[in-house]
Design an enzyme around this catalytic site. Structure first.
Site, PDB file in Angstrom:
ATOM      1  N   LEU A  24       0.851  -1.192   0.000  1.00  0.00           N
ATOM      2  CA  LEU A  24       0.000   0.000   0.000  1.00  0.00           C
ATOM      3  C   LEU A  24       0.885   1.241   0.000  1.00  0.00           C
ATOM      4  O   LEU A  24       1.570   1.525   0.985  1.00  0.00           O
ATOM      5  CB  LEU A  24      -0.877  -0.044   1.258  1.00  0.00           C
ATOM      6  CG  LEU A  24      -2.153   0.778   1.334  1.00  0.00           C
ATOM      7  CD1 LEU A  24      -3.026   0.629   0.107  1.00  0.00           C
ATOM      8  CD2 LEU A  24      -2.940   0.393   2.581  1.00  0.00           C
ATOM      9  N   GLY A  25       0.886   1.945  -1.130  1.00  0.00           N
ATOM     10  CA  GLY A  25       1.761   3.109  -1.260  1.00  0.00           C
ATOM     11  C   GLY A  25       0.981   4.388  -1.480  1.00  0.00           C
ATOM     12  O   GLY A  25      -0.153   4.373  -1.962  1.00  0.00           O
ATOM     13  N   ASP A  52       5.749   7.480  -3.251  1.00  0.00           N
ATOM     14  CA  ASP A  52       6.156   7.489  -4.657  1.00  0.00           C
ATOM     15  C   ASP A  52       6.247   8.934  -5.128  1.00  0.00           C
ATOM     16  O   ASP A  52       5.248   9.655  -5.140  1.00  0.00           O
ATOM     17  CB  ASP A  52       5.124   6.727  -5.500  1.00  0.00           C
ATOM     18  CG  ASP A  52       5.425   6.821  -6.986  1.00  0.00           C
ATOM     19  OD1 ASP A  52       6.284   6.070  -7.463  1.00  0.00           O
ATOM     20  OD2 ASP A  52       4.798   7.664  -7.675  1.00  0.00           O
ATOM     21  N   TYR A  57       7.003  15.595 -11.191  1.00  0.00           N
ATOM     22  CA  TYR A  57       5.908  16.198 -10.422  1.00  0.00           C
ATOM     23  C   TYR A  57       6.268  17.577  -9.868  1.00  0.00           C
ATOM     24  O   TYR A  57       5.396  18.307  -9.419  1.00  0.00           O
ATOM     25  CB  TYR A  57       5.493  15.297  -9.244  1.00  0.00           C
ATOM     26  CG  TYR A  57       5.060  13.903  -9.606  1.00  0.00           C
ATOM     27  CD1 TYR A  57       4.708  13.567 -10.913  1.00  0.00           C
ATOM     28  CD2 TYR A  57       5.011  12.903  -8.638  1.00  0.00           C
ATOM     29  CE1 TYR A  57       4.334  12.274 -11.246  1.00  0.00           C
ATOM     30  CE2 TYR A  57       4.627  11.610  -8.960  1.00  0.00           C
ATOM     31  CZ  TYR A  57       4.295  11.297 -10.267  1.00  0.00           C
ATOM     32  OH  TYR A  57       3.921  10.012 -10.572  1.00  0.00           O
ATOM     33  N   LYS A  86      11.564   9.057  -9.607  1.00  0.00           N
ATOM     34  CA  LYS A  86      11.673   8.658 -11.017  1.00  0.00           C
ATOM     35  C   LYS A  86      12.495   9.637 -11.849  1.00  0.00           C
ATOM     36  O   LYS A  86      12.454  10.850 -11.623  1.00  0.00           O
ATOM     37  CB  LYS A  86      10.274   8.542 -11.639  1.00  0.00           C
ATOM     38  CG  LYS A  86       9.299   7.694 -10.862  1.00  0.00           C
ATOM     39  CD  LYS A  86       7.947   7.595 -11.585  1.00  0.00           C
ATOM     40  CE  LYS A  86       6.851   7.174 -10.647  1.00  0.00           C
ATOM     41  NZ  LYS A  86       6.363   8.276  -9.804  1.00  0.00           N
ATOM     42  N   HIS A 119      10.845   6.870 -15.619  1.00  0.00           N
ATOM     43  CA  HIS A 119       9.437   7.275 -15.570  1.00  0.00           C
ATOM     44  C   HIS A 119       8.643   6.809 -16.790  1.00  0.00           C
ATOM     45  O   HIS A 119       7.494   6.376 -16.669  1.00  0.00           O
ATOM     46  CB  HIS A 119       9.348   8.798 -15.429  1.00  0.00           C
ATOM     47  CG  HIS A 119       8.054   9.276 -14.856  1.00  0.00           C
ATOM     48  ND1 HIS A 119       7.961  10.373 -14.048  1.00  0.00           N
ATOM     49  CD2 HIS A 119       6.785   8.810 -14.966  1.00  0.00           C
ATOM     50  CE1 HIS A 119       6.684  10.563 -13.685  1.00  0.00           C
ATOM     51  NE2 HIS A 119       5.972   9.620 -14.242  1.00  0.00           N
ATOM     52  N   LEU A 220      -7.648   3.531  -8.357  1.00  0.00           N
ATOM     53  CA  LEU A 220      -9.067   3.872  -8.166  1.00  0.00           C
ATOM     54  C   LEU A 220      -9.664   4.504  -9.424  1.00  0.00           C
ATOM     55  O   LEU A 220     -10.774   5.040  -9.390  1.00  0.00           O
ATOM     56  CB  LEU A 220      -9.226   4.842  -6.977  1.00  0.00           C
ATOM     57  CG  LEU A 220      -8.648   4.371  -5.638  1.00  0.00           C
ATOM     58  CD1 LEU A 220      -8.859   5.419  -4.556  1.00  0.00           C
ATOM     59  CD2 LEU A 220      -9.284   3.048  -5.214  1.00  0.00           C
ATOM     60  N   SER A 264      -4.430  11.270  -2.412  1.00  0.00           N
ATOM     61  CA  SER A 264      -5.518  12.159  -2.004  1.00  0.00           C
ATOM     62  C   SER A 264      -4.916  13.339  -1.264  1.00  0.00           C
ATOM     63  O   SER A 264      -3.831  13.233  -0.692  1.00  0.00           O
ATOM     64  CB  SER A 264      -6.510  11.433  -1.087  1.00  0.00           C
ATOM     65  OG  SER A 264      -7.494  12.344  -0.630  1.00  0.00           O
ATOM     66  N   THR A 266      -6.981  14.920   0.938  1.00  0.00           N
ATOM     67  CA  THR A 266      -7.869  15.019   2.100  1.00  0.00           C
ATOM     68  C   THR A 266      -7.445  14.051   3.197  1.00  0.00           C
ATOM     69  O   THR A 266      -7.470  12.834   2.985  1.00  0.00           O
ATOM     70  CB  THR A 266      -9.317  14.673   1.660  1.00  0.00           C
ATOM     71  OG1 THR A 266      -9.598  15.368   0.451  1.00  0.00           O
ATOM     72  CG2 THR A 266     -10.324  15.028   2.728  1.00  0.00           C
ATOM     73  N   ASN A 273      -8.225   5.322   3.017  1.00  0.00           N
ATOM     74  CA  ASN A 273      -7.537   4.497   2.022  1.00  0.00           C
ATOM     75  C   ASN A 273      -6.505   3.559   2.638  1.00  0.00           C
ATOM     76  O   ASN A 273      -6.087   2.592   2.007  1.00  0.00           O
ATOM     77  CB  ASN A 273      -6.873   5.374   0.954  1.00  0.00           C
ATOM     78  CG  ASN A 273      -7.888   5.999   0.012  1.00  0.00           C
ATOM     79  OD1 ASN A 273      -9.060   5.616  -0.004  1.00  0.00           O
ATOM     80  ND2 ASN A 273      -7.451   6.975  -0.767  1.00  0.00           N
TER      81      ASN A 273
END
Length: 315
Positions: A24-25, A52, A57, A86, A119, A220, A264, A266, A273
């Site tokens: 779970l990342g 990650d 980014y 990356k 990447h 998702l 996310s 939030t 999650n």
């Protein structure tokens, strides 16, 4: 309600590098730098132990600041967090790889990363411009370097010890095979879009058979249409097992043997999650056999241009 199990703490062994990757990342593709810092801190505090990041980014600095804040507060140690970043497309030339890697390390305020990924398999014109375009707006590619050339430069980073494992992102099965067969150090992770609308079974089988971890992004569906979170199969299972559709999708990804990323801004959703638990086998079967739609949400595999990152100044 059934007591939560340990699915969220699943770790998957790597064929080289830092031992195992938390399944779970937390992905840090968040356009706003301040929101990146807040969300990254919230993710670590919620229990995520895999982050990650990416040069592309443009927020590695904020990810680094969030990590340092948590480390300095004594909430966890650096060794407890698996950090990936990356190499972007304009730095594929072998002589550009190490400076790009070192720039990422500096922004992240780390001595090493656990995983460094190429990447995309597309080389862009080398230089400071992340999204080089010609007068007609077409991407300027670099024909003077191959994916294997870049891979060999990454192998050199592993030899130096500042990068524990290396891998590929946004690649086809054929490209994974090419690097696996030719590489001195085998890819530890293959990072691709995957979810019930794009299960990537052939690639997953190849990875399983060769000790490679498949890591799914857009687990998702990235809020794109048609909305995976509103799929009737997923919502029916969620209601039945008293979980959210997001928790169902994340559990499915872990139980089929992949690592995954979820993102996310939030804090309550970040916490939600992380609160995943094991799905019954009949639910797994329903998702695998009952969902027939096949949709790719991100066209980066065709062009090297990221579908989820807005084009802005300098790219």
């Amino acid at each position: 309600m059934v007591e939560s199990d340990n699915l969220r703490y699943t770790r998957i062994a790597l064929n080289n590098g830092s031992g195992a990757i938390p399944a779970l990342g937390f992905g840090t593709l968040i356009p706003d730098p301040m929101a990146t810092r807040t969300a990254t801190k919230a993710a670590l505090e919620a229990g995520f132990r895999q982050l990650d990041a990416a040069e592309r980014y443009r927020n590695e600095k904020e990810v680094g600041e969030a990590m340092q804040e948590v480390f300095k507060a004594g909430k966890m140690k650096r060794e407890e967090v698996f950090v990936a970043t990356k190499l972007w497309n304009n730095n594929h030339r072998p002589e550009r790889v190490k400076p790009a890697f070192e720039a990422s390390l500096k922004k992240l305020q780390l001595d090493y990363v656990d995983l460094y990924l190429i990447h995309t398999p597309f080389a862009f014109q080398p230089g400071d411009e992340q999204d080089p375009r010609d007068a007609n707006g077409n991407v300027i590619y670099d024909k003077g370097v191959t994916l294997l050339d870049t891979w060999r430069a990454l192998e050199g980073l592993v030899d130096e010890g500042r990068c524990k494992a290396i891998g590929l992102s946004d690649v086809s099965l054929a490209q994974v095979k090419e690097i696996f067969e030719a590489g001195r150090i085998k890819p530890a992770v293959v990072h691709v879009e995957s979810h019930p609308y794009l299960p990537q079974w052939d690639l997953l089988d190849y990875c399983r058979n060769n000790g490679i971890v498949l890591q799914a992004f857009a687990a998702l569906g990235h809020s794109s249409e048609p909305k995976l979170l509103e799929d009737p199969v997923i919502t029916a299972i969620a209601k039945r097992v008293n979980k959210t559709p997001a928790q169902v999708l994340l559990a499915w990804a872990i139980q089929r043997g992949t690592a995954l990323l979820t993102t996310s801004k939030t804090p309550s959703r970040i916490k939600e999650n992380f609160e995943v638990s094991t799905l019954p086998q009949d639910a797994m079967r329903e998702i695998n056999e009952g969902i027939k739609s096949r949709i790719r949400f991100n066209a980066v595999v065709d062009t090297g241009v990221p579908g989820f990152i807005p084009r802005g100044k300098g790219g």
